[in-house]
Design a protein around this motif. Structure first.
Motif, short mmCIF file in Angstrom:
data_model
loop_
_atom_site.label_atom_id
_atom_site.label_comp_id
_atom_site.label_asym_id
_atom_site.label_seq_id
_atom_site.Cartn_x
_atom_site.Cartn_y
_atom_site.Cartn_z
N LEU A 182 6.75 4.07 0.70
CA LEU A 182 6.86 5.48 1.08
C LEU A 182 7.25 6.24 -0.18
O LEU A 182 8.41 6.23 -0.59
N PHE A 220 -2.75 8.28 11.08
CA PHE A 220 -3.00 6.84 11.19
C PHE A 220 -3.84 6.56 12.43
O PHE A 220 -3.66 7.20 13.47
N ASP A 275 2.32 11.05 10.90
CA ASP A 275 3.71 10.76 10.53
C ASP A 275 4.43 12.09 10.31
O ASP A 275 3.86 13.17 10.50
N TYR A 312 9.53 6.05 10.05
CA TYR A 312 8.88 4.74 10.07
C TYR A 312 9.75 3.65 10.70
O TYR A 312 9.22 2.71 11.28
N ASN A 332 0.48 12.77 7.37
CA ASN A 332 -0.53 11.73 7.24
C ASN A 332 -0.95 11.25 8.63
O ASN A 332 -0.12 11.11 9.51
N LEU A 364 4.50 -1.14 3.17
CA LEU A 364 4.09 0.23 2.87
C LEU A 364 5.15 0.83 1.96
O LEU A 364 6.34 0.81 2.30
N SER A 396 0.85 -1.18 0.00
CA SER A 396 0.00 0.00 0.00
C SER A 396 0.89 1.24 0.00
O SER A 396 1.94 1.24 0.65
N THR A 397 0.49 2.26 -0.74
CA THR A 397 1.30 3.48 -0.85
C THR A 397 0.92 4.49 0.21
O THR A 397 -0.26 4.76 0.43
N VAL A 398 1.93 5.04 0.85
CA VAL A 398 1.77 6.18 1.75
C VAL A 398 2.53 7.33 1.10
O VAL A 398 3.74 7.24 0.89
N TRP A 399 1.82 8.39 0.75
CA TRP A 399 2.46 9.55 0.13
C TRP A 399 3.21 10.32 1.20
O TRP A 399 2.65 10.64 2.25
N ALA A 409 -3.84 7.49 6.29
CA ALA A 409 -3.07 6.48 5.58
C ALA A 409 -3.40 5.06 6.00
O ALA A 409 -2.85 4.12 5.46
#
Length: 148
Positions: free
Chosen positions: A58, A130, A124, A22, A128, A56, A8-11, A85
């Protein structure tokens, strides 16, 4: 058939800062950190040690397939702090909340009881947010909780 979620992408706004956040603050491990393709796109993934099948990515919003106008719009949304996210799971919400807070993780909400378990909300380093959740023992009974 689909077997489950793999990536899954986290911008993020800065991949080096995100990698540090992270891994050092959240305790995830780097799975991949390499340059791929023409133009040298950086492929950076992290994941939980005990969940090797999920990663993930990034990713900064300036890679292939992202036009400059869209990239700028995504950067603004990230900076504004309006992108959720996902949810990260724990089995010790109160203890892990204290550990992450001591490492400098910015929490928007302390652990609170919810129908599905106990949840805290954090951001983060890019903005983003969470959900940080310990599921209720025995799972969620939607019929009982929400009248479904």
């Amino acid at each position: 058939m689909i077997k489950g979620l793999a990536i899954s992408t986290v911008w993020v706004l800065d991949q080096d800062r995100a990698k540090e956040f992270y891994t050092e603050k959240l305790g995830l491990e780097v799975r991949t950190d390499m340059t791929v393709g023409e133009g040298g796109m950086r492929w950076l993934t992290v994941g939980a040690k005990d969940q090797p099948e999920v990663q993930l990515t990034l990713m900064t919003p300036d890679g292939p397939g992202m036009d400059p106008e869209s990239a700028e719009a995504v950067r603004k949304l990230i900076s504004k702090g309006v992108l959720g996210a996902g949810a990260l799971a724990t089995d010790d919400i109160h203890g892990d909340y204290e550990k992450l807070k001591a490492r400098g993780v910015e929490f928007l909400q302390e652990p609170q009881e919810r129908p599905y378990g106990t949840e805290a909300i954090f951001r983060d380093d890019s903005g983003n947010w969470f959900s940080f959740t310990q599921a209720r023992e025995g799972g969620l009974d939607l019929d009982k909780e929400w009248g479904c």
